[in-house]
Scaffold this motif. Structure first.
Motif, short mmCIF file in Angstrom:
data_model
loop_
_atom_site.label_atom_id
_atom_site.label_comp_id
_atom_site.label_asym_id
_atom_site.label_seq_id
_atom_site.Cartn_x
_atom_site.Cartn_y
_atom_site.Cartn_z
N PRO A 127 13.70 8.04 9.60
CA PRO A 127 12.27 7.83 9.40
C PRO A 127 11.83 8.22 7.99
CG PRO A 127 12.71 9.30 11.28
CD PRO A 127 14.00 9.06 10.57
N ARG A 128 10.77 7.61 7.55
CA ARG A 128 10.12 7.91 6.26
C ARG A 128 11.07 7.80 5.08
NH1 ARG A 128 6.82 13.11 8.22
NH2 ARG A 128 8.47 14.13 7.06
N THR A 129 12.04 6.89 5.17
CA THR A 129 12.96 6.68 4.05
C THR A 129 13.05 5.18 3.78
OG1 THR A 129 14.96 6.40 5.40
CG2 THR A 129 14.38 8.66 4.75
N ASP A 130 13.51 4.86 2.60
CA ASP A 130 13.82 3.47 2.26
C ASP A 130 15.29 3.27 2.54
OD1 ASP A 130 14.24 0.96 1.17
OD2 ASP A 130 13.90 1.59 -0.90
N ARG A 131 15.58 2.87 3.76
CA ARG A 131 16.94 2.61 4.20
C ARG A 131 17.86 3.80 3.90
NH1 ARG A 131 17.93 -3.50 2.30
NH2 ARG A 131 19.77 -3.26 3.57
N GLY A 132 17.37 5.00 4.25
CA GLY A 132 18.17 6.21 4.14
C GLY A 132 17.82 7.12 2.98
N THR A 133 17.06 6.64 2.02
CA THR A 133 16.72 7.44 0.84
C THR A 133 15.22 7.69 0.79
OG1 THR A 133 18.57 6.49 -0.37
CG2 THR A 133 16.88 7.60 -1.67
N PRO A 134 14.80 8.96 0.83
CA PRO A 134 13.36 9.25 0.73
C PRO A 134 12.84 9.02 -0.69
CG PRO A 134 14.60 11.30 0.94
CD PRO A 134 15.59 10.16 1.04
N ALA A 135 11.55 8.73 -0.80
CA ALA A 135 10.91 8.48 -2.10
C ALA A 135 11.07 9.65 -3.05
CB ALA A 135 9.43 8.14 -1.90
N VAL A 136 11.07 10.88 -2.53
CA VAL A 136 11.18 12.05 -3.40
C VAL A 136 12.50 12.05 -4.19
CG1 VAL A 136 12.15 13.65 -1.69
CG2 VAL A 136 10.72 14.55 -3.53
N ILE A 137 13.52 11.42 -3.67
CA ILE A 137 14.77 11.28 -4.43
C ILE A 137 14.63 10.14 -5.44
CG2 ILE A 137 17.19 10.57 -4.29
CD1 ILE A 137 17.42 12.23 -1.76
N LYS A 138 14.19 8.97 -4.97
CA LYS A 138 14.07 7.81 -5.86
C LYS A 138 13.12 8.08 -7.01
CE LYS A 138 13.35 3.93 -3.84
NZ LYS A 138 12.91 2.89 -2.90
N ASP A 139 12.05 8.84 -6.76
CA ASP A 139 11.04 9.11 -7.79
C ASP A 139 11.46 10.19 -8.77
OD1 ASP A 139 9.50 7.24 -6.47
OD2 ASP A 139 8.16 8.72 -5.53
N ASN A 140 12.54 10.90 -8.49
CA ASN A 140 12.96 12.01 -9.35
C ASN A 140 14.38 11.88 -9.87
OD1 ASN A 140 10.68 14.08 -9.37
ND2 ASN A 140 10.83 13.53 -7.21
N ILE A 141 14.89 10.66 -9.93
CA ILE A 141 16.24 10.45 -10.45
C ILE A 141 16.30 10.91 -11.90
CG2 ILE A 141 17.95 8.69 -11.08
CD1 ILE A 141 17.07 7.20 -8.52
#
Length: 200
Positions: A105-119
């Motif tokens: 839940p609350r992920t983009d196919r397994g990855t949460p936005a907090v990871i994608k937004d902080n690469i």
């Protein structure tokens, strides 16, 4: 069972800047586990519950994105070491692993936005934990770089086969073990590497 998704580590790294894995977590595997820690600390491994052999044709197309290392030999290893302990045929085992990434839940196919937004940056472990609806293990390396996230799942039965059920809080032995070391090791500050690029 446990689902472990990870950032590409330097030992198995290939630079893939335009791939799925350059901006998202990738799947390591679906591992059967016990609800509580066993005295000997083991999990089910290398079981003889099935006579079915691995054939790379059972790897689902989604693995190109979700688990690119499966095409380099990791799938055979995952089947032998973990899949044989699930009472699932190989095709179903790999389909369930991919489906579990989609079910987070609350992920983009397994990855949460907090990871994608902080690469390439940092994130507090408390913020990363809020991205998941259940307790997950967060593992970092010695430099506080995110290595893996372990989510835990119940088992379900369907048409005579075990399948992945609902996501559950990871049990104490996961939360107090090496698969959840970020708060102790790094005071909760986690570096998010540029996924899909190799450290120099």
């Amino acid at each position: 069972g446990r689902l472990t998704a990870c950032a590409l580590d330097s030992e198995r790294c290939a630079t893939v800047p335009v791939s799925w894995g350059s901006t998202r977590l990738i799947l390591h595997g679906l591992w059967p586990a016990y609800n509580s820690r066993r005295e000997d600390g083991t999990s089910p491994l290398d079981c003889a519950t099935t006579k079915e052999k691995f054939d790379k044709s059972v790897i689902p197309p989604l693995a190109l994105d979700f688990a690119p290392n499966y095409h380099g030999g990791l799938a055979r290893h995952e089947w032998q070491k973990h899949g044989t302990c699930t009472n699932m045929p190989p095709k179903l085992y790999f389909e369930e692993a991919m489906r579990t990434m989609l079910m987070l839940p609350r992920t983009d196919r397994g990855t949460p936005a907090v990871i994608k937004d902080n690469i390439g940056g940092e994130v507090q472990s408390s913020e990363l934990r809020k991205a998941y609806t259940k307790e997950v293990g967060i593992k970092v390396n010695d430099k506080c770089v995110l290595e893996e996230i372990t989510s835990c799942w119940s088992k379900a039965q369907k048409n005579g086969f075990e399948k992945v059920g609902e996501q559950i809080d990871c049990p104490d032995y996961i939360m107090k073990g090496f698969r959840n070391n970020c708060d102790k090791k790094c005071k909760g500050l986690i570096k998010i590497s540029k996924l899909g690029t190799c450290p120099v």
